[in-house]
Write a protein that holds these residues in place. Sequence first.
Motif, PDB file in Angstrom:
ATOM      1  N   ASN A  23       5.737  -9.343  14.440  1.00 52.82           N
ATOM      2  CA  ASN A  23       7.025 -10.010  14.579  1.00 52.82           C
ATOM      3  C   ASN A  23       7.992  -9.618  13.453  1.00 52.82           C
ATOM      4  OD1 ASN A  23       8.782 -11.585  16.082  1.00 52.82           O
ATOM      5  ND2 ASN A  23       8.330 -13.421  14.905  1.00 52.82           N
ATOM      6  N   HIS A  24       7.988  -8.309  13.127  1.00 52.11           N
ATOM      7  CA  HIS A  24       8.904  -7.750  12.146  1.00 52.11           C
ATOM      8  C   HIS A  24       9.772  -6.706  12.833  1.00 52.11           C
ATOM      9  CE1 HIS A  24       6.066  -9.444   9.234  1.00 52.11           C
ATOM     10  NE2 HIS A  24       7.049  -9.352   8.354  1.00 52.11           N
ATOM     11  N   HIS A  25      10.919  -6.467  12.276  1.00 53.50           N
ATOM     12  CA  HIS A  25      11.809  -5.432  12.810  1.00 53.50           C
ATOM     13  C   HIS A  25      11.176  -4.065  12.534  1.00 53.50           C
ATOM     14  CE1 HIS A  25      15.408  -3.001  13.380  1.00 53.50           C
ATOM     15  NE2 HIS A  25      15.857  -4.019  14.096  1.00 53.50           N
ATOM     16  N   LEU A  26      11.379  -3.124  13.449  1.00 48.34           N
ATOM     17  CA  LEU A  26      10.803  -1.788  13.318  1.00 48.34           C
ATOM     18  C   LEU A  26      11.191  -1.127  11.995  1.00 48.34           C
ATOM     19  CD1 LEU A  26       9.207   0.615  14.414  1.00 48.34           C
ATOM     20  CD2 LEU A  26      11.287   1.316  15.643  1.00 48.34           C
ATOM     21  N   SER A  27      12.437  -1.233  11.600  1.00 47.18           N
ATOM     22  CA  SER A  27      12.866  -0.604  10.342  1.00 47.18           C
ATOM     23  C   SER A  27      12.150  -1.222   9.140  1.00 47.18           C
ATOM     24  CB  SER A  27      14.381  -0.692  10.169  1.00 47.18           C
ATOM     25  OG  SER A  27      14.791  -2.033  10.094  1.00 47.18           O
ATOM     26  N   SER A  28      11.840  -2.515   9.216  1.00 51.66           N
ATOM     27  CA  SER A  28      11.094  -3.172   8.131  1.00 51.66           C
ATOM     28  C   SER A  28       9.670  -2.633   8.056  1.00 51.66           C
ATOM     29  CB  SER A  28      11.063  -4.685   8.331  1.00 51.66           C
ATOM     30  OG  SER A  28      12.356  -5.216   8.264  1.00 51.66           O
ATOM     31  N   VAL A  29       9.039  -2.506   9.206  1.00 53.47           N
ATOM     32  CA  VAL A  29       7.673  -1.974   9.250  1.00 53.47           C
ATOM     33  C   VAL A  29       7.653  -0.557   8.682  1.00 53.47           C
ATOM     34  CG1 VAL A  29       5.822  -1.206  10.799  1.00 53.47           C
ATOM     35  CG2 VAL A  29       6.894  -3.438  11.141  1.00 53.47           C
ATOM     36  N   GLU A  30       8.597   0.258   9.098  1.00 51.65           N
ATOM     37  CA  GLU A  30       8.659   1.630   8.600  1.00 51.65           C
ATOM     38  C   GLU A  30       8.867   1.654   7.089  1.00 51.65           C
ATOM     39  OE1 GLU A  30      11.750   3.067  11.161  1.00 51.65           O
ATOM     40  OE2 GLU A  30      10.312   3.767  12.671  1.00 51.65           O
ATOM     41  N   ASN A  31       9.691   0.760   6.592  1.00 48.36           N
ATOM     42  CA  ASN A  31       9.923   0.666   5.154  1.00 48.36           C
ATOM     43  C   ASN A  31       8.656   0.229   4.424  1.00 48.36           C
ATOM     44  OD1 ASN A  31      11.612   0.651   2.747  1.00 48.36           O
ATOM     45  ND2 ASN A  31      11.395  -1.571   2.848  1.00 48.36           N
ATOM     46  N   TYR A  32       7.950  -0.790   4.933  1.00 50.29           N
ATOM     47  CA  TYR A  32       6.708  -1.258   4.302  1.00 50.29           C
ATOM     48  C   TYR A  32       5.698  -0.117   4.215  1.00 50.29           C
ATOM     49  CZ  TYR A  32       8.376  -5.976   5.634  1.00 50.29           C
ATOM     50  OH  TYR A  32       9.108  -7.113   5.814  1.00 50.29           O
ATOM     51  N   LEU A  33       5.545   0.609   5.303  1.00 47.96           N
ATOM     52  CA  LEU A  33       4.561   1.690   5.347  1.00 47.96           C
ATOM     53  C   LEU A  33       4.941   2.838   4.417  1.00 47.96           C
ATOM     54  CD1 LEU A  33       3.846   1.716   9.179  1.00 47.96           C
ATOM     55  CD2 LEU A  33       2.462   0.689   7.354  1.00 47.96           C
ATOM     56  N   ARG A  34       6.208   3.185   4.406  1.00 55.23           N
ATOM     57  CA  ARG A  34       6.688   4.254   3.523  1.00 55.23           C
ATOM     58  C   ARG A  34       6.452   3.872   2.059  1.00 55.23           C
ATOM     59  NH1 ARG A  34      11.253   4.736   5.693  1.00 55.23           N
ATOM     60  NH2 ARG A  34      12.280   3.133   4.477  1.00 55.23           N
ATOM     61  N   GLU A  35       6.776   2.644   1.699  1.00 54.68           N
ATOM     62  CA  GLU A  35       6.588   2.191   0.320  1.00 54.68           C
ATOM     63  C   GLU A  35       5.108   2.138  -0.043  1.00 54.68           C
ATOM     64  OE1 GLU A  35       9.011   2.140  -1.767  1.00 54.68           O
ATOM     65  OE2 GLU A  35      10.410   2.489  -0.130  1.00 54.68           O
ATOM     66  N   PHE A  36       4.294   1.683   0.888  1.00 56.45           N
ATOM     67  CA  PHE A  36       2.854   1.645   0.640  1.00 56.45           C
ATOM     68  C   PHE A  36       2.320   3.056   0.362  1.00 56.45           C
ATOM     69  CE2 PHE A  36      -1.482   2.149   2.281  1.00 56.45           C
ATOM     70  CZ  PHE A  36      -2.152   1.341   1.362  1.00 56.45           C
TER      71      PHE A  36
END
Length: 109
Positions: free
Chosen positions: A16-29
Amino acid sequence: LFLMRLPNTEIAQRTNHHLSSVENYLREFLRISFLHQESKAQTIICQLTQKSLFLVKEYIVLYKKLEADDHFKELLKKKLLLYRTDLRLDLKDFNTSPFKKKIFQAVRI
């Protein structure tokens, strides 16, 4: 979910997160995990990524948990290898982001 090879769109839907947020979390990880794997100090990681020490520590804790888990260890290793390869290819083509230029200066790839 990321290490289980689910598409980012499905991860966004399930969490239940926005796609851009998920992409940002993964990139930062991946960025933080890569630098941690290269034995960079947490303060240096903060400077390179422009992320807080708190966030860097959270991602490192997650990285260590995944690395210690036999099920996820190999998947994590493969994802970071792909990230390293992508970074190397971007640098080769001189198509680099400011972050990748900083990484290149800080880490010998």
